[in-house]
Enzyme design. Structure first.
Site, PDB file in Angstrom:
ATOM      1  N   TYR A 110      11.601  -1.573 -12.382  1.00  0.00           N
ATOM      2  CA  TYR A 110      10.418  -1.247 -11.855  1.00  0.00           C
ATOM      3  C   TYR A 110      10.277   0.479 -12.280  1.00  0.00           C
ATOM      4  O   TYR A 110      11.215   1.332 -12.397  1.00  0.00           O
ATOM      5  CB  TYR A 110      10.775  -1.072 -10.355  1.00  0.00           C
ATOM      6  CG  TYR A 110       9.246  -0.634  -9.771  1.00  0.00           C
ATOM      7  CD1 TYR A 110       8.170  -1.404  -9.777  1.00  0.00           C
ATOM      8  CD2 TYR A 110       9.211   0.763  -9.398  1.00  0.00           C
ATOM      9  CE1 TYR A 110       6.903  -0.921  -9.145  1.00  0.00           C
ATOM     10  CE2 TYR A 110       7.752   1.185  -9.001  1.00  0.00           C
ATOM     11  CZ  TYR A 110       6.780   0.632  -9.082  1.00  0.00           C
ATOM     12  OH  TYR A 110       5.586   0.836  -8.734  1.00  0.00           O
ATOM     13  N   TRP A 112       7.111   3.218 -14.011  1.00  0.00           N
ATOM     14  CA  TRP A 112       5.674   3.441 -14.838  1.00  0.00           C
ATOM     15  C   TRP A 112       5.434   3.467 -16.103  1.00  0.00           C
ATOM     16  O   TRP A 112       4.690   3.553 -16.831  1.00  0.00           O
ATOM     17  CB  TRP A 112       4.873   4.534 -14.151  1.00  0.00           C
ATOM     18  CG  TRP A 112       4.063   4.258 -13.113  1.00  0.00           C
ATOM     19  CD1 TRP A 112       4.370   3.575 -11.744  1.00  0.00           C
ATOM     20  CD2 TRP A 112       2.790   4.609 -12.875  1.00  0.00           C
ATOM     21  NE1 TRP A 112       3.370   3.564 -10.930  1.00  0.00           N
ATOM     22  CE2 TRP A 112       2.225   4.119 -11.595  1.00  0.00           C
ATOM     23  CE3 TRP A 112       1.684   5.136 -13.682  1.00  0.00           C
ATOM     24  CZ2 TRP A 112       0.917   4.291 -11.131  1.00  0.00           C
ATOM     25  CZ3 TRP A 112       0.273   5.417 -13.203  1.00  0.00           C
ATOM     26  CH2 TRP A 112       0.016   4.826 -11.792  1.00  0.00           C
TER      27      TRP A 112
HETATM   28  N1  LIG Z   1      -0.850  13.423  -9.347  1.00  0.00           N
HETATM   29  C1  LIG Z   1      -0.326  12.285  -9.239  1.00  0.00           C
HETATM   30  N2  LIG Z   1      -1.102  11.164  -8.840  1.00  0.00           N
HETATM   31  C2  LIG Z   1      -0.808   9.935  -8.414  1.00  0.00           C
HETATM   32  C3  LIG Z   1       0.754   9.767  -8.440  1.00  0.00           C
HETATM   33  C4  LIG Z   1       1.602  10.930  -8.869  1.00  0.00           C
HETATM   34  O1  LIG Z   1       2.671  10.767  -9.064  1.00  0.00           O
HETATM   35  N3  LIG Z   1       0.952  12.040  -9.145  1.00  0.00           N
HETATM   36  N4  LIG Z   1       1.102   8.321  -8.504  1.00  0.00           N
HETATM   37  C5  LIG Z   1       0.265   7.399  -8.401  1.00  0.00           C
HETATM   38  C6  LIG Z   1       0.730   6.327  -7.608  1.00  0.00           C
HETATM   39  S1  LIG Z   1       2.075   5.396  -8.396  1.00  0.00           S
HETATM   40  C7  LIG Z   1       0.429   5.808  -6.505  1.00  0.00           C
HETATM   41  S2  LIG Z   1       1.029   4.236  -5.905  1.00  0.00           S
HETATM   42  C8  LIG Z   1      -0.768   6.427  -5.730  1.00  0.00           C
HETATM   43  C9  LIG Z   1      -0.516   6.399  -4.381  1.00  0.00           C
HETATM   44  O2  LIG Z   1      -1.721   6.825  -3.648  1.00  0.00           O
HETATM   45  P1  LIG Z   1      -1.395   7.193  -2.214  1.00  0.00           P
HETATM   46  O3  LIG Z   1      -0.383   6.249  -1.483  1.00  0.00           O
HETATM   47  O4  LIG Z   1      -2.929   7.269  -1.713  1.00  0.00           O
HETATM   48  O5  LIG Z   1      -0.718   8.667  -2.245  1.00  0.00           O
HETATM   49  P2  LIG Z   1       0.140   9.664  -1.367  1.00  0.00           P
HETATM   50  O6  LIG Z   1       0.018  11.070  -1.793  1.00  0.00           O
HETATM   51  O7  LIG Z   1       1.419   9.096  -1.103  1.00  0.00           O
HETATM   52  O8  LIG Z   1      -0.454   9.619   0.164  1.00  0.00           O
HETATM   53  C10 LIG Z   1      -1.760  10.048   0.313  1.00  0.00           C
HETATM   54  C11 LIG Z   1      -1.687  10.799   1.704  1.00  0.00           C
HETATM   55  O9  LIG Z   1      -1.747   9.918   2.769  1.00  0.00           O
HETATM   56  C12 LIG Z   1      -1.194  10.500   3.747  1.00  0.00           C
HETATM   57  N5  LIG Z   1      -0.551   9.889   4.767  1.00  0.00           N
HETATM   58  C13 LIG Z   1       0.820   9.385   4.489  1.00  0.00           C
HETATM   59  N6  LIG Z   1       1.220   8.690   5.714  1.00  0.00           N
HETATM   60  C14 LIG Z   1       0.180   8.611   6.472  1.00  0.00           C
HETATM   61  C15 LIG Z   1       0.039   8.157   8.002  1.00  0.00           C
HETATM   62  O10 LIG Z   1       0.783   7.371   8.327  1.00  0.00           O
HETATM   63  N7  LIG Z   1      -1.177   8.036   8.083  1.00  0.00           N
HETATM   64  C16 LIG Z   1      -2.279   8.599   7.638  1.00  0.00           C
HETATM   65  N8  LIG Z   1      -3.250   8.535   8.213  1.00  0.00           N
HETATM   66  N9  LIG Z   1      -2.060   9.251   6.517  1.00  0.00           N
HETATM   67  C17 LIG Z   1      -0.896   9.327   5.815  1.00  0.00           C
HETATM   68  C18 LIG Z   1      -0.522  11.803   3.173  1.00  0.00           C
HETATM   69  O11 LIG Z   1      -0.903  13.180   3.844  1.00  0.00           O
HETATM   70  C19 LIG Z   1      -0.631  11.751   2.096  1.00  0.00           C
HETATM   71  O12 LIG Z   1      -0.800  13.127   1.345  1.00  0.00           O
HETATM   72  O13 LIG Z   1      -0.989   7.436  -6.497  1.00  0.00           O
HETATM   73  C20 LIG Z   1      -1.248   7.593  -7.883  1.00  0.00           C
HETATM   74  N10 LIG Z   1      -1.615   9.095  -8.310  1.00  0.00           N
HETATM   75  N1  LIG Z   2       9.594   9.310  -1.024  1.00  0.00           N
HETATM   76  C1  LIG Z   2       8.570   8.604  -1.951  1.00  0.00           C
HETATM   77  N2  LIG Z   2       9.159   7.933  -2.945  1.00  0.00           N
HETATM   78  C2  LIG Z   2       8.425   7.272  -3.567  1.00  0.00           C
HETATM   79  C3  LIG Z   2       7.070   7.420  -3.446  1.00  0.00           C
HETATM   80  C4  LIG Z   2       6.689   8.127  -2.381  1.00  0.00           C
HETATM   81  O1  LIG Z   2       5.394   8.430  -2.177  1.00  0.00           O
HETATM   82  N3  LIG Z   2       7.356   8.952  -1.689  1.00  0.00           N
HETATM   83  N4  LIG Z   2       6.206   6.689  -4.425  1.00  0.00           N
HETATM   84  C5  LIG Z   2       6.664   5.226  -4.679  1.00  0.00           C
HETATM   85  C6  LIG Z   2       5.619   4.740  -5.617  1.00  0.00           C
HETATM   86  S1  LIG Z   2       4.248   4.456  -4.980  1.00  0.00           S
HETATM   87  C7  LIG Z   2       5.878   4.763  -7.116  1.00  0.00           C
HETATM   88  S2  LIG Z   2       4.991   3.768  -8.080  1.00  0.00           S
HETATM   89  C8  LIG Z   2       7.425   4.946  -7.472  1.00  0.00           C
HETATM   90  C9  LIG Z   2       7.530   5.364  -8.952  1.00  0.00           C
HETATM   91  O2  LIG Z   2       8.605   5.596  -9.601  1.00  0.00           O
HETATM   92  P1  LIG Z   2       8.882   5.346 -10.982  1.00  0.00           P
HETATM   93  O3  LIG Z   2       7.714   4.846 -11.826  1.00  0.00           O
HETATM   94  O4  LIG Z   2      10.142   4.889 -11.273  1.00  0.00           O
HETATM   95  O5  LIG Z   2       8.687   6.869 -11.489  1.00  0.00           O
HETATM   96  P2  LIG Z   2       8.654   7.737 -12.796  1.00  0.00           P
HETATM   97  O6  LIG Z   2       9.039   9.074 -12.569  1.00  0.00           O
HETATM   98  O7  LIG Z   2       7.277   7.542 -13.218  1.00  0.00           O
HETATM   99  O8  LIG Z   2       9.546   6.903 -13.762  1.00  0.00           O
HETATM  100  C10 LIG Z   2       9.145   6.450 -15.007  1.00  0.00           C
HETATM  101  C11 LIG Z   2      10.428   6.688 -16.007  1.00  0.00           C
HETATM  102  O9  LIG Z   2       9.931   6.080 -17.396  1.00  0.00           O
HETATM  103  C12 LIG Z   2      10.432   7.061 -18.136  1.00  0.00           C
HETATM  104  N5  LIG Z   2       9.570   6.703 -19.435  1.00  0.00           N
HETATM  105  C13 LIG Z   2       8.522   7.109 -19.852  1.00  0.00           C
HETATM  106  N6  LIG Z   2       8.288   6.663 -21.089  1.00  0.00           N
HETATM  107  C14 LIG Z   2       9.137   5.802 -21.473  1.00  0.00           C
HETATM  108  C15 LIG Z   2       9.236   5.149 -22.594  1.00  0.00           C
HETATM  109  O10 LIG Z   2       8.536   5.164 -23.630  1.00  0.00           O
HETATM  110  N7  LIG Z   2      10.791   4.356 -22.539  1.00  0.00           N
HETATM  111  C16 LIG Z   2      11.444   4.579 -21.827  1.00  0.00           C
HETATM  112  N8  LIG Z   2      12.764   3.839 -21.833  1.00  0.00           N
HETATM  113  N9  LIG Z   2      11.220   5.172 -20.632  1.00  0.00           N
HETATM  114  C17 LIG Z   2      10.091   5.747 -20.424  1.00  0.00           C
HETATM  115  C18 LIG Z   2      10.309   8.474 -17.741  1.00  0.00           C
HETATM  116  O11 LIG Z   2      10.767   9.348 -18.374  1.00  0.00           O
HETATM  117  C19 LIG Z   2      10.592   8.172 -16.365  1.00  0.00           C
HETATM  118  O12 LIG Z   2      11.975   8.665 -16.166  1.00  0.00           O
HETATM  119  O13 LIG Z   2       7.908   6.105  -6.672  1.00  0.00           O
HETATM  120  C20 LIG Z   2       8.158   5.574  -5.169  1.00  0.00           C
HETATM  121  N10 LIG Z   2       8.782   6.458  -4.625  1.00  0.00           N
HETATM  122 MO   LIG Z   3       2.816   3.793  -7.224  1.00  0.00          MO
END
Ligand SMILES: Nc1nc2c(c(=O)[nH]1)N[C@H]1C(S)=C(S)[C@@H](COP(=O)(O)OP(=O)(O)OC[C@H]3O[C@@H](n4cnc5c(=O)[nH]c(N)nc54)[C@H](O)[C@@H]3O)O[C@H]1N2
Ligand SMILES: Nc1nc2c(c(=O)[nH]1)N[C@H]1C(S)=C(S)[C@@H](COP(=O)(O)OP(=O)(O)OC[C@H]3O[C@@H](n4cnc5c(=O)[nH]c(N)nc54)[C@H](O)[C@@H]3O)O[C@H]1N2
Ligand SMILES: [Mo]
Length: 764
Positions: A110, A112
């Site tokens: 898993y 990105w």
């Molecule tokens: N800059 C940046 N953008 C991203 C990402 C990133 O790593 N960096 N990750 C991307 C990915 S993979 C995803 S899945 C999306 C996720 O998108 P979201 O899931 O929407 O993102 P979060 O920042 O985890 O949460 C948004 C807000 O929800 C609020 N929240 C948390 N728990 C609760 C709750 O129980 N109730 C309420 N009402 N609010 C709550 C928190 O204050 C939090 O700041 O973002 C994407 N966008």
């Molecule tokens: N506590 C907490 N935990 C969370 C979340 C949260 O809101 N709170 N958010 C969750 C969510 S929504 C998500 S989506 C996950 C995200 O979790 P991940 O998707 O596992 O996080 P990334 O840091 O984007 O990891 C991608 C990795 O791929 C590597 N990579 C990039 N390009 C390449 C390539 O070309 N080849 C190879 N081999 N590697 C490459 C990058 O260096 C990086 O280490 O985290 C989850 N975990």
């Molecule tokens: Mo995500």
């Protein structure tokens, strides 16, 4: 000077090169709101924590599958030649397959990866492992596991996530937007596959200009863009379902609910109504009851309910809400509340998940296929729900429930990770470390020395996107971007494709894997397939050479815009939902039949395992939201992220009252802890954080003071040292990062040096 067109999850851009090096990046000219994250790329590309050559953990090099696995994360790495590394990997894959079968190989991987559709690392790995006979996979995502499991039961599909009402219809029709989890500009920096234009901020500003009012329901005021002038309501985290029930109760008690909609388009409202009004359990879920749970005044809830009924109201619920305990419920209850209001299928009304969670939500685009690399089929059919990895490793052969199935965990001997970072993304890292000691061999491809690479046995240095040619595209974006190679591979890095091709050759499956194509031939082939599919929809794309020379394609937005479930509303008999009843299932016979007490037959308030309504030693609710300054843990080593740190630690925000009660001042280093672990972080005091809540973004690279020791202090501030590793329920088994209680105190004494970005051999 060269100017090279390229793209990333954080947007399309031009890389400027001089003397064979990338010296700068400039956003795509037509992008109205480029993501600040982009600026980290040149520094990350050449950062000293790039993996320079193939490396093998000393103990594994000596003893292979019989090595002391407690050495992972602690022992030195030994450089080996590519020749040797590829032989080691090929031999080990062949051995495990022969001795234990393909399901013993965990290739869920898993993560990105990067934006290009061909060099997408996880897909490359899975295609390769499928050629080798298959692997144990992961289903659903950390992003939205609970949502992906529950929505098909209640709506028959996941259009509420993938195909929401367009921004234009919201601008023209919505009077009131109620945003659970807020709606801001931080998360829409990002879209998987990238985007040619960041349109969320563009549209939010137009919504505001059109006079739309916003209510932001979130623990952080900053979750909603300040230019929206939203009313901020901050319930206790994870109590949104109680809040929505209190609103629904008011609507029904005051006869403001849409009986005709509920009768014609929904099934099971009566069962739910008995729960809502308390005729089944003696407890009406009224505004007073909800106030007791959420901490939001009952009169505020009643007023909001009336406003929602009197307005064209769009409810949006961010993905974050379902990353908590019983995370299925906020999504189910969102749909139910929208059904009670009766506006589903009307322009600007109803609901839609994740506006503000991801860039492309609300974009109107032609449904063209993106040029994805086919992963092939997995003959083993072995999989786990995405977030059950530690459970699986710790409990081979154990039974568990998932979405109505009784399943068994496979016995994993080899983990192969490519394009993801479980030491960032998984909950309860100390538990993960003990689980991670179970398999005999762990292979990782990584450009950088992430914590996952440091905890592997064999690390193969992968190129980053700027070091190869690719195509950037996302189903939610109307641009297709030629991602042109800017520079040769850095150090000894190789493309994942070339690595897998070489191993496949050794395993006798080379032709199968490559189909005889090199990079350029694959890009042309994948593009041509997408072009043919577009042509069938009367959308013309130029030939590959023209596309490549121009650097991008812009597909005009469609003439018609999407209104979620408009067709169903117009004629439910002709356009039934794909649910058993063809209707919106407010009560689901199927889910009820599973007999899960943690996910009953209709939306229900269930107390989270950890929340502010039941505190003991750890009185603060930890929210670990997505970071503003990076994508997850990617490029944490570069200045865009590191400039945000406090004394080198990840910032933690808390309310000044909670700081004062503990003698904590802005800029202090604090120890954040609970029974699962302890981390250091740097303090920001912010009255825009609800009292009792602390916010620490996810993604700081795990940096143990005592590498390899389970329970070590993390010097840097990875929240997953503190989060809980448990499934949302037996239905979805999704991750629950947002349900964790902690305590904090000032950290006294000299702060230990940050060593996350040094690579594994720099210490000791
Ligand atoms: N800059 C940046 N953008 C991203 C990402 C990133 O790593 N960096 N990750 C991307 C990915 S993979 C995803 S899945 C999306 C996720 O998108 P979201 O899931 O929407 O993102 P979060 O920042 O985890 O949460 C948004 C807000 O929800 C609020 N929240 C948390 N728990 C609760 C709750 O129980 N109730 C309420 N009402 N609010 C709550 C928190 O204050 C939090 O700041 O973002 C994407 N966008
Ligand atoms: N506590 C907490 N935990 C969370 C979340 C949260 O809101 N709170 N958010 C969750 C969510 S929504 C998500 S989506 C996950 C995200 O979790 P991940 O998707 O596992 O996080 P990334 O840091 O984007 O990891 C991608 C990795 O791929 C590597 N990579 C990039 N390009 C390449 C390539 O070309 N080849 C190879 N081999 N590697 C490459 C990058 O260096 C990086 O280490 O985290 C989850 N975990
Ligand atoms: Mo995500």
């Amino acid at each position: 000077m060269g100017k090279i067109r390229h793209s990333a999850h954080w947007g399309a851009f031009t890389a400027e090169t001089r003397d064979g090096r990338v010296v700068g990046v400039a956003p795509f000219a037509s992008d109205p709101h480029p993501a600040p994250i982009l600026q980290a790329m040149p520094e990350a590309l050449y950062h000293h924590c790039r993996v320079a050559e193939p490396m093998v953990r000393a103990g594994w090099l000596e003893s292979g599958r019989n090595s002391d696995r407690a050495g992972r994360g602690k022992e030195r790495f030994v450089p080996v030649s590519w020749e040797k590394a590829l032989t080691l990997v090929g031999d080990e894959l062949a051995r495990v397959k022969a001795a234990h079968g393909n399901a013993a190989i965990f290739g869920g991987s898993y993560g990105w990866s990067s934006a290009g559709r061909f060099h997408h690392a996880k897909t490359q790995l899975q295609r390769f492992l499928n050629c080798h006979g298959g692997f144990t996979a992961q289903v659903h995502s950390y992003s939205i596991a609970a949502g992906l499991a529950i929505l098909p039961h209640i709506l028959g599909d996941i259009q509420g996530i993938r195909n929401v009402t367009s921004w234009r219809d919201i601008r023209d029709n919505t009077q009131l937007l109620v945003a659970f989890g807020g709606i801001g500009t931080k998360n829409p920096q990002v879209q998987p596959g990238g985007s040619g234009e960041h349109s969320t901020q563009f549209w939010l500003r137009r919504l505001k200009a059109a006079g739309m009012a916003v209510v932001s329901v979130a623990p952080l005021r900053g979750d909603t863009a300040d230019f929206l002038d939203a009313q901020w309501l901050a319930p206790r985290p994870n109590t949104d379902v109680a809040m929505m029930l209190g609103i629904a109760h008011t609507l029904v008690a005051e006869d403001r609910h849409d009986r005709a909609f509920l009768a014609r388009y929904c099934i099971g409202f009566e069962r739910f109504e008995a729960y809502l009004m308390g005729t089944d359990d003696g407890q009406p879920k009224d505004a007073g009851w909800a106030a007791g749970i959420t901490g939001i005044d009952a009169e505020i809830l009643r007023t909001l309910a009336r406003r929602m009924a009197d307005s064209r109201t769009m409810i949006t619920t961010s993905y974050a809400l379902q990353r908590g305990d019983h995370g299925e419920q906020p999504f189910w209850m969102t749909v139910t509340l929208a059904a009670v209001l009766g506006q589903i299928g009307l322009p600007g009304g109803g609901f839609g998940f994740g506006y503000g969670s991801m860039q492309a939500q609300g974009n109107a685009v032609e449904p063209i296929a993106s040029p994805d690399l086919p992963a092939g089929t997995n003959p083993t059919r072995s999989f786990i729900p995405v977030a059950r990895i530690a459970d699986m490793l710790l409990n081979p052969g154990a039974p568990y429930d998932f979405n109505g199935q009784r399943r068994t965990y496979p016995d994993i001997k080899l983990i192969y990770w490519c394009g993801g970072n479980p030491f960032h993304h998984h909950q309860d890292i100390n538990r993960l470390i003990s689980a991670w000691r179970r398999p005999e061999t762990i292979i990782v491809h990584e450009p950088w020395w992430t914590a996952t690479a440091r905890h592997a046995d064999i690390v193969l240095p992968a190129t980053t996107t700027l070091e190869r040619n690719d195509i950037g595209a996302s189903s939610g974006d109307r641009f297709i971007i030629a991602m042109q190679q800017a520079v040769p591979p850095v150090g000894g890095a190789r493309n994942d494709y070339d690595i897998f091709s070489a191993i496949a050759e050794r395993l006798g499956i080379g032709e199968n894997f490559t189909e005889g194509r090199d990079e350029r031939e694959w890009l042309r082939h994948l593009y041509d397939v997408a072009r043919q599919q577009a042509a069938r929809r009367q959308i013309e794309m130029p030939d590959f050479d023209t596309f490549w020379a121009d650097g991008h394609i812009e597909i005009p937005p469609p003439a018609t815009h999407n209104v979620l479930y408009a067709g169903f509303r117009a004629d439910p008999a002709a356009n039934p939902l794909k649910t058993p009843s063809g209707l919106i299932e407010i009560f689901s016979q199927t889910i009820d039949g599973f007999g899960y007490d943690d996910c009953p037959g209709h939306p229900t308030w269930l107390e989270p395992v950890e929340w502010l309504g039941a505190v003991g030693d750890y009185p603060l609710h930890l929210i670990s939201q997505q970071p503003a300054t990076r994508l997850h843990a990617q490029m944490d080593c570069a200045s865009v992220s590191r400039d945000s740190k406090i004394q080198g630690r990840e910032p933690i925000s808390l309310n000044p009252a909670d700081g004062a009660a503990r003698g904590i001042a802005a800029g202090d280093i604090v120890r954040v802890f609970n029974a699962r672990g302890e981390i250091l972080a740097g303090v920001i005091l912010d009255d825009g954080v609800r009292e009792g809540v602390v916010c620490l973004a996810t993604g700081a690279w795990y940096d143990p003071a005592e590498p390899g020791r389970i329970g070590s202090l993390d010097k840097h501030g990875n929240p997953n040292v503190l989060t809980l590793d448990r499934g949302t329920s037996r239905l979805a088994q999704g991750p629950i990062a947002h349900s964790a209680l902690v305590e904090i105190e000032r950290f006294e004494g000299p702060a230990p040096e940050i060593t996350a970005f040094t690579g594994p051999n720099a210490q000791g």
